[in-house]
Write an enzyme that holds these catalytic residues in place. Structure first.
Site, PDB file in Angstrom:
ATOM      1  N   TYR A   1      -1.932 -39.399  -7.953  1.00 30.10           N
ATOM      2  CA  TYR A   1      -1.251 -40.630  -8.372  1.00 30.10           C
ATOM      3  C   TYR A   1      -1.880 -41.782  -7.605  1.00 30.10           C
ATOM      4  O   TYR A   1      -1.892 -41.771  -6.371  1.00 30.10           O
ATOM      5  CB  TYR A   1       0.250 -40.535  -8.088  1.00 30.10           C
ATOM      6  CG  TYR A   1       0.924 -39.547  -9.005  1.00 30.10           C
ATOM      7  CD1 TYR A   1       1.566 -39.977 -10.153  1.00 30.10           C
ATOM      8  CD2 TYR A   1       0.886 -38.183  -8.747  1.00 30.10           C
ATOM      9  CE1 TYR A   1       2.167 -39.068 -11.024  1.00 30.10           C
ATOM     10  CE2 TYR A   1       1.476 -37.262  -9.602  1.00 30.10           C
ATOM     11  CZ  TYR A   1       2.114 -37.724 -10.738  1.00 30.10           C
ATOM     12  OH  TYR A   1       2.697 -36.827 -11.587  1.00 30.10           O
TER      13      TYR A   1
ATOM     14  N   ARG B   1      -1.335 -41.917 -17.828  1.00 31.44           N
ATOM     15  CA  ARG B   1      -0.964 -40.625 -17.260  1.00 31.44           C
ATOM     16  C   ARG B   1      -1.788 -39.538 -17.922  1.00 31.44           C
ATOM     17  O   ARG B   1      -2.233 -39.681 -19.053  1.00 31.44           O
ATOM     18  CB  ARG B   1       0.518 -40.336 -17.498  1.00 31.44           C
ATOM     19  CG  ARG B   1       1.469 -41.247 -16.755  1.00 31.44           C
ATOM     20  CD  ARG B   1       2.916 -40.952 -17.191  1.00 31.44           C
ATOM     21  NE  ARG B   1       3.907 -41.656 -16.421  1.00 31.44           N
ATOM     22  CZ  ARG B   1       4.362 -42.871 -16.694  1.00 31.44           C
ATOM     23  NH1 ARG B   1       3.878 -43.539 -17.727  1.00 31.44           N
ATOM     24  NH2 ARG B   1       5.278 -43.437 -15.948  1.00 31.44           N
TER      25      ARG B   1
ATOM     26  N   CYS C   1      -4.424 -38.409 -27.026  1.00 33.15           N
ATOM     27  CA  CYS C   1      -3.777 -39.590 -26.454  1.00 33.15           C
ATOM     28  C   CYS C   1      -2.485 -39.898 -27.200  1.00 33.15           C
ATOM     29  O   CYS C   1      -2.419 -39.771 -28.421  1.00 33.15           O
ATOM     30  CB  CYS C   1      -4.691 -40.804 -26.550  1.00 33.15           C
ATOM     31  SG  CYS C   1      -6.250 -40.628 -25.681  1.00 33.15           S
TER      32      CYS C   1
ATOM     33  N   GLU D   1       3.610 -43.511 -24.255  1.00 38.29           N
ATOM     34  CA  GLU D   1       4.825 -43.159 -23.521  1.00 38.29           C
ATOM     35  C   GLU D   1       6.059 -43.715 -24.222  1.00 38.29           C
ATOM     36  O   GLU D   1       5.981 -44.723 -24.923  1.00 38.29           O
ATOM     37  CB  GLU D   1       4.791 -43.762 -22.107  1.00 38.29           C
ATOM     38  CG  GLU D   1       3.929 -43.044 -21.128  1.00 38.29           C
ATOM     39  CD  GLU D   1       4.557 -41.783 -20.572  1.00 38.29           C
ATOM     40  OE1 GLU D   1       5.802 -41.694 -20.442  1.00 38.29           O
ATOM     41  OE2 GLU D   1       3.792 -40.868 -20.264  1.00 38.29           O
TER      42      GLU D   1
ATOM     43  N   ARG E   1     -14.688 -38.983 -22.250  1.00 38.87           N
ATOM     44  CA  ARG E   1     -15.909 -38.613 -22.983  1.00 38.87           C
ATOM     45  C   ARG E   1     -17.140 -39.255 -22.341  1.00 38.87           C
ATOM     46  O   ARG E   1     -18.200 -38.641 -22.272  1.00 38.87           O
ATOM     47  CB  ARG E   1     -15.803 -39.039 -24.445  1.00 38.87           C
ATOM     48  CG  ARG E   1     -14.686 -38.361 -25.194  1.00 38.87           C
ATOM     49  CD  ARG E   1     -15.166 -37.262 -26.098  1.00 38.87           C
ATOM     50  NE  ARG E   1     -14.056 -36.729 -26.883  1.00 38.87           N
ATOM     51  CZ  ARG E   1     -13.434 -35.593 -26.612  1.00 38.87           C
ATOM     52  NH1 ARG E   1     -13.796 -34.867 -25.579  1.00 38.87           N
ATOM     53  NH2 ARG E   1     -12.443 -35.164 -27.372  1.00 38.87           N
TER      54      ARG E   1
ATOM     55  N   ARG F   1       5.626 -40.341  -8.348  1.00 43.12           N
ATOM     56  CA  ARG F   1       5.857 -39.003  -7.762  1.00 43.12           C
ATOM     57  C   ARG F   1       5.266 -38.944  -6.363  1.00 43.12           C
ATOM     58  O   ARG F   1       4.283 -38.265  -6.118  1.00 43.12           O
ATOM     59  CB  ARG F   1       5.208 -37.923  -8.647  1.00 43.12           C
ATOM     60  CG  ARG F   1       5.860 -37.677  -9.976  1.00 43.12           C
ATOM     61  CD  ARG F   1       7.299 -37.165  -9.894  1.00 43.12           C
ATOM     62  NE  ARG F   1       7.472 -35.978  -9.115  1.00 43.12           N
ATOM     63  CZ  ARG F   1       7.545 -34.748  -9.604  1.00 43.12           C
ATOM     64  NH1 ARG F   1       7.456 -34.542 -10.888  1.00 43.12           N
ATOM     65  NH2 ARG F   1       7.729 -33.718  -8.811  1.00 43.12           N
TER      66      ARG F   1
ATOM     67  N   ARG G   1      -1.126 -32.921 -12.886  1.00 40.30           N
ATOM     68  CA  ARG G   1      -0.699 -34.253 -13.296  1.00 40.30           C
ATOM     69  C   ARG G   1      -1.500 -35.321 -12.572  1.00 40.30           C
ATOM     70  O   ARG G   1      -1.929 -35.139 -11.442  1.00 40.30           O
ATOM     71  CB  ARG G   1       0.783 -34.460 -12.958  1.00 40.30           C
ATOM     72  CG  ARG G   1       1.754 -33.719 -13.845  1.00 40.30           C
ATOM     73  CD  ARG G   1       1.756 -34.194 -15.278  1.00 40.30           C
ATOM     74  NE  ARG G   1       1.695 -35.650 -15.405  1.00 40.30           N
ATOM     75  CZ  ARG G   1       2.750 -36.450 -15.416  1.00 40.30           C
ATOM     76  NH1 ARG G   1       3.970 -35.977 -15.305  1.00 40.30           N
ATOM     77  NH2 ARG G   1       2.597 -37.764 -15.536  1.00 40.30           N
TER      78      ARG G   1
END
Length: 119
Positions: A106, A88, A73, A76, A62, A114, A6
């Site tokens: 992160y 994210r 893609c 959210e 890319r 997180r 992540r």
């Protein structure tokens, strides 16, 4: 074995340049922290908060050579009070590392998402 890694990063503005550069920064750090080769990456799923629509994070990937990695893609879920201007990623990678050896990344304001997983 396939593992998930992540990552998340925030930007200051909804611009092509900021979205692409932040995506690249995040991906390059994930690669470095996990000692990955591009060939190790099975696929990547990017999400952006609804306030980011100037560019696809995949375009930033890319631009740094991720031309053979399958990328997708999405937006959210617009949860009230969620962190704005956030990109994210969930990478699926082929690795012999254990879950405990994986380094999630992160950055910027996304650290608050997180703190238990951040490098």
């Amino acid at each position: 074995m396939v593992r998930g890694i992540r990552g998340a990063i925030t930007v200051d503005e909804n611009t092509v340049e900021q979205i692409e550069k932040a995506t690249q920064e995040m991906l390059e750090l994930i690669i470095k922290e996990n000692a990955l080769a591009l060939e190790d990456i099975s696929s990547a799923l990017f999400t952006v908060t609804p306030d980011l629509n100037a560019a696809f994070p995949a375009a930033g990937a890319r631009a740094i050579g991720w031309s053979t990695v399958p990328l997708m893609c999405c937006t959210e879920i617009p949860v009230q009070g969620a962190l704005p201007y956030c990109i994210r990623v969930l990478l699926q990678v082929n690795t012999d590392k254990t879950q405990q050896e994986i380094h999630h990344v992160y950055l910027r304001d996304a650290v608050q998402l997180r703190q238990d997983l951040s490098c």
